[in-house]
Write a protein that holds these residues in place. Structure first.
Motif, PDB file in Angstrom:
ATOM      1  N   ALA A 175       6.994 -25.654 -24.176  1.00  0.00           N
ATOM      2  CA  ALA A 175       6.898 -26.862 -23.363  1.00  0.00           C
ATOM      3  C   ALA A 175       6.564 -26.499 -21.917  1.00  0.00           C
ATOM      4  CB  ALA A 175       8.210 -27.645 -23.420  1.00  0.00           C
ATOM      5  N   ALA A 176       7.183 -25.421 -21.427  1.00  0.00           N
ATOM      6  CA  ALA A 176       6.906 -24.979 -20.051  1.00  0.00           C
ATOM      7  C   ALA A 176       5.440 -24.582 -19.914  1.00  0.00           C
ATOM      8  CB  ALA A 176       7.818 -23.809 -19.677  1.00  0.00           C
ATOM      9  N   ALA A 177       4.931 -23.844 -20.895  1.00  0.00           N
ATOM     10  CA  ALA A 177       3.526 -23.417 -20.839  1.00  0.00           C
ATOM     11  C   ALA A 177       2.603 -24.632 -20.823  1.00  0.00           C
ATOM     12  CB  ALA A 177       3.204 -22.512 -22.028  1.00  0.00           C
ATOM     13  N   ALA A 178       2.896 -25.613 -21.677  1.00  0.00           N
ATOM     14  CA  ALA A 178       2.065 -26.816 -21.740  1.00  0.00           C
ATOM     15  C   ALA A 178       2.114 -27.578 -20.416  1.00  0.00           C
ATOM     16  CB  ALA A 178       2.531 -27.710 -22.894  1.00  0.00           C
ATOM     17  N   PHE A 179       3.307 -27.666 -19.824  1.00  0.00           N
ATOM     18  CA  PHE A 179       3.476 -28.382 -18.551  1.00  0.00           C
ATOM     19  C   PHE A 179       2.616 -27.746 -17.463  1.00  0.00           C
ATOM     20  CE2 PHE A 179       5.489 -28.908 -14.444  1.00  0.00           C
ATOM     21  CZ  PHE A 179       5.911 -30.232 -14.431  1.00  0.00           C
ATOM     22  N   ILE A 180       2.693 -26.408 -17.374  1.00  0.00           N
ATOM     23  CA  ILE A 180       1.936 -25.703 -16.336  1.00  0.00           C
ATOM     24  C   ILE A 180       0.440 -25.837 -16.581  1.00  0.00           C
ATOM     25  CG2 ILE A 180       1.419 -23.398 -15.420  1.00  0.00           C
ATOM     26  CD1 ILE A 180       4.079 -24.724 -14.552  1.00  0.00           C
ATOM     27  N   TYR A 181       0.049 -25.744 -17.848  1.00  0.00           N
ATOM     28  CA  TYR A 181      -1.375 -25.797 -18.185  1.00  0.00           C
ATOM     29  C   TYR A 181      -1.955 -27.170 -17.847  1.00  0.00           C
ATOM     30  CZ  TYR A 181      -5.674 -25.256 -20.868  1.00  0.00           C
ATOM     31  OH  TYR A 181      -6.987 -25.170 -21.236  1.00  0.00           O
ATOM     32  N   ALA A 182      -1.173 -28.207 -18.122  1.00  0.00           N
ATOM     33  CA  ALA A 182      -1.739 -29.552 -18.064  1.00  0.00           C
ATOM     34  C   ALA A 182      -1.535 -30.258 -16.723  1.00  0.00           C
ATOM     35  CB  ALA A 182      -1.150 -30.397 -19.193  1.00  0.00           C
ATOM     36  N   THR A 183      -0.573 -29.828 -15.916  1.00  0.00           N
ATOM     37  CA  THR A 183      -0.319 -30.560 -14.674  1.00  0.00           C
ATOM     38  C   THR A 183      -0.403 -29.631 -13.463  1.00  0.00           C
ATOM     39  OG1 THR A 183       2.043 -30.149 -14.421  1.00  0.00           O
ATOM     40  CG2 THR A 183       1.414 -31.889 -15.955  1.00  0.00           C
ATOM     41  N   ALA A 217       9.086 -17.511 -19.029  1.00  0.00           N
ATOM     42  CA  ALA A 217       8.111 -16.908 -19.937  1.00  0.00           C
ATOM     43  C   ALA A 217       6.970 -17.887 -20.198  1.00  0.00           C
ATOM     44  CB  ALA A 217       8.793 -16.501 -21.244  1.00  0.00           C
ATOM     45  N   GLY A 218       7.327 -19.165 -20.420  1.00  0.00           N
ATOM     46  CA  GLY A 218       6.302 -20.188 -20.620  1.00  0.00           C
ATOM     47  C   GLY A 218       5.434 -20.371 -19.391  1.00  0.00           C
ATOM     48  N   LEU A 219       6.060 -20.220 -18.219  1.00  0.00           N
ATOM     49  CA  LEU A 219       5.344 -20.339 -16.941  1.00  0.00           C
ATOM     50  C   LEU A 219       4.240 -19.290 -16.854  1.00  0.00           C
ATOM     51  CD1 LEU A 219       6.352 -22.266 -14.711  1.00  0.00           C
ATOM     52  CD2 LEU A 219       7.254 -20.300 -13.518  1.00  0.00           C
ATOM     53  N   VAL A 220       4.578 -18.067 -17.239  1.00  0.00           N
ATOM     54  CA  VAL A 220       3.594 -16.982 -17.195  1.00  0.00           C
ATOM     55  C   VAL A 220       2.457 -17.272 -18.180  1.00  0.00           C
ATOM     56  CG1 VAL A 220       3.211 -14.521 -17.611  1.00  0.00           C
ATOM     57  CG2 VAL A 220       5.298 -15.274 -16.472  1.00  0.00           C
ATOM     58  N   LEU A 221       2.842 -17.675 -19.388  1.00  0.00           N
ATOM     59  CA  LEU A 221       1.845 -17.968 -20.418  1.00  0.00           C
ATOM     60  C   LEU A 221       0.917 -19.110 -19.982  1.00  0.00           C
ATOM     61  CD1 LEU A 221       0.977 -17.326 -23.354  1.00  0.00           C
ATOM     62  CD2 LEU A 221       2.538 -19.124 -24.098  1.00  0.00           C
ATOM     63  N   GLY A 222       1.518 -20.213 -19.530  1.00  0.00           N
ATOM     64  CA  GLY A 222       0.734 -21.379 -19.119  1.00  0.00           C
ATOM     65  C   GLY A 222      -0.175 -21.065 -17.941  1.00  0.00           C
ATOM     66  N   LEU A 255       8.989 -25.719 -10.501  1.00  0.00           N
ATOM     67  CA  LEU A 255      10.446 -25.748 -10.422  1.00  0.00           C
ATOM     68  C   LEU A 255      11.043 -26.735 -11.435  1.00  0.00           C
ATOM     69  CD1 LEU A 255      12.612 -24.350  -8.816  1.00  0.00           C
ATOM     70  CD2 LEU A 255      12.592 -26.222  -7.176  1.00  0.00           C
ATOM     71  N   TRP A 256      10.312 -27.823 -11.702  1.00  0.00           N
ATOM     72  CA  TRP A 256      10.764 -28.799 -12.698  1.00  0.00           C
ATOM     73  C   TRP A 256      11.038 -28.121 -14.028  1.00  0.00           C
ATOM     74  CZ3 TRP A 256      12.345 -33.335 -11.250  1.00  0.00           C
ATOM     75  CH2 TRP A 256      11.799 -33.916 -10.097  1.00  0.00           C
ATOM     76  N   VAL A 257      10.117 -27.225 -14.377  1.00  0.00           N
ATOM     77  CA  VAL A 257      10.200 -26.546 -15.662  1.00  0.00           C
ATOM     78  C   VAL A 257      11.440 -25.658 -15.728  1.00  0.00           C
ATOM     79  CG1 VAL A 257       9.107 -24.739 -16.999  1.00  0.00           C
ATOM     80  CG2 VAL A 257       7.751 -26.615 -16.142  1.00  0.00           C
ATOM     81  N   LEU A 258      11.684 -24.916 -14.643  1.00  0.00           N
ATOM     82  CA  LEU A 258      12.849 -24.011 -14.633  1.00  0.00           C
ATOM     83  C   LEU A 258      14.137 -24.814 -14.740  1.00  0.00           C
ATOM     84  CD1 LEU A 258      11.887 -21.350 -11.938  1.00  0.00           C
ATOM     85  CD2 LEU A 258      11.366 -21.404 -14.367  1.00  0.00           C
TER      86      LEU A 258
END
Lengths: 176, 187
Positions: A146-154, B125-130, A159-162
């Motif tokens: 979910a964090a990866a998707a959030f960063i990719y898309a927005t 980890a997701g942050l790095v990947l994204g 910090l929201w993700v963490l």
């Protein structure tokens, strides 16, 4: 005391010069030097320091700062931090100056272009390696994805993700 | 390195505060936060320029983002800029790590604290990947470059080969792939 500081400086300055790939690549050697060669810390204390450094923000060289602090107090912290930072930073400084000076040279241009996909591939790999280390159950895998998707898309603040990651994982603990 | 377009000027205070934020927020790796602050939020560099510097930082000894920040600091404000970038990114983490070391014994036994830390680590980890995926999307590498990205990913993440030989091999391959079209054109 002075002897320990000199040893700290010598040990980490040498490690700094060979630390290609950063502190994580160097971890086994740091462990060997700190625990086995110098006997500055026990195995358990080292593992603790590693966990604490990982829980802190910032570049992971702060593991070395923490080791310095636990070995020789505030002077140890300063000496260890400077020793691990100064040699590699000086090299980076010189490399940056060199590349700026020869920025119109075709070789530097070629090198710059070549380094982009290398950096991208390694960062992608780092993400997966981190997930493999941290994610041991369904909720943590879900948080990572979910964090990866959030960063990719927005373009929103990460910090929201963490914060949400922490909240969700605590909430999971209290699920019936 | 930033010769492709005029330098956007970045003042000393701005540089220090930017890196203070990068250090303070950089859980589980500084690179995603460095990119967020430098490329997305403050627009000091483009994605391509940032990736170049990260790549330079990777082949030098030392953490890649710290190396990149040395070069960034020098470009914008000279040696003083280097010191500001390094101080900014180290100051808060060093204080925090010492505070954590003091309370860790007590806190590490509280299940909620453990769960929260693991949650943050999973999100990091997701942050790095994204961030890596987003940079690939924005830079749009050529097929040749994508091959290098894929091989690097496979070697480190899937095959778990040691980093240093992989980096040496990848840079060599990328240089050869970059050199081939020049040869053809020269003929």
């Amino acid at each position: 005391m002075i002897g320990t500081l000199v040893e700290l400086a010598r040990t980490f300055a040498l490690l700094s010069l060979v630390s290609i790939g950063g502190i994580n690549a160097l971890l086994p050697e740091i462990h060997r030097q700190v625990v086995e060669v110098h006997g500055w810390m026990t195995d358990a204390a080292f593992a603790n320091a590693f966990a604490i450094a990982n829980a802190s923000p910032g570049p992971n060289v702060i593991l070395v700062s923490l080791i310095g602090w636990q070995v020789a107090g505030l002077p140890g912290l300063l000496v260890a931090t400077l020793a691990i930072m100064v040699p590699s930073c000086a090299l980076a400084f010189l490399a940056g100056r060199g590349m700026a000076r020869f920025q119109h040279s075709p070789i530097v241009g070629l090198l710059r272009d070549a380094l982009v996909p290398v950096a991208l591939g390694l960062m992608l790999a780092a993400g997966i390696s981190m997930m493999r280390t941290v994610d041991h159950d369904v909720p943590t895998v879900a948080i990572s994805l979910a964090a990866a998707a959030f960063i990719y898309a927005t373009k929103r603040n990460p910090l929201w993700v963490l914060g949400l990651g922490a909240l969700v994982n605590v909430a999971v603990l209290h699920l019936p | 390195m930033l010769n492709d377009r005029p330098l956007r000027s970045v003042g000393k205070t701005e540089l220090f505060l930017g890196f203070l934020k990068i250090g303070l927020m950089g859980f589980g790796g500084v690179a995603p936060w460095a990119r967020y602050v430098i490329v997305e939020e403050r627009k000091w560099l483009t994605d391509k320029e940032f990736a170049e510097l990260l790549g330079v930082g990777q082949i030098l000894p030392g953490p890649n983002t710290v190396n990149a920040s040395v070069i960034i600091g020098d470009r914008f404000q000279g040696p003083v800029g280097v010191l500001l970038c390094l101080l900014g990114q180290m100051a808060m983490p060093v204080v925090i790590v010492m505070a954590l070391a003091v309370v860790y014994e007590h806190l590490s036994n509280v299940p909620e604290v453990r769960a929260a830390l693991i949650g943050v680590a999973a999100a990091s980890a997701g942050l790095v990947l994204g961030t890596a995926l987003k940079m690939i999307r924005n830079i749009r590498p050529t097929p040749r470059a994508l091959l290098v990205v894929g091989l690097g990913f496979a070697a480190v993440a899937l095959l778990r080969w040691p980093l240093v030989p992989v980096v040496v091999g990848l840079v060599t391959l990328a240089l050869v792939l970059g050199f081939l079209p020049l040869l053809k054109r020269g003929r």
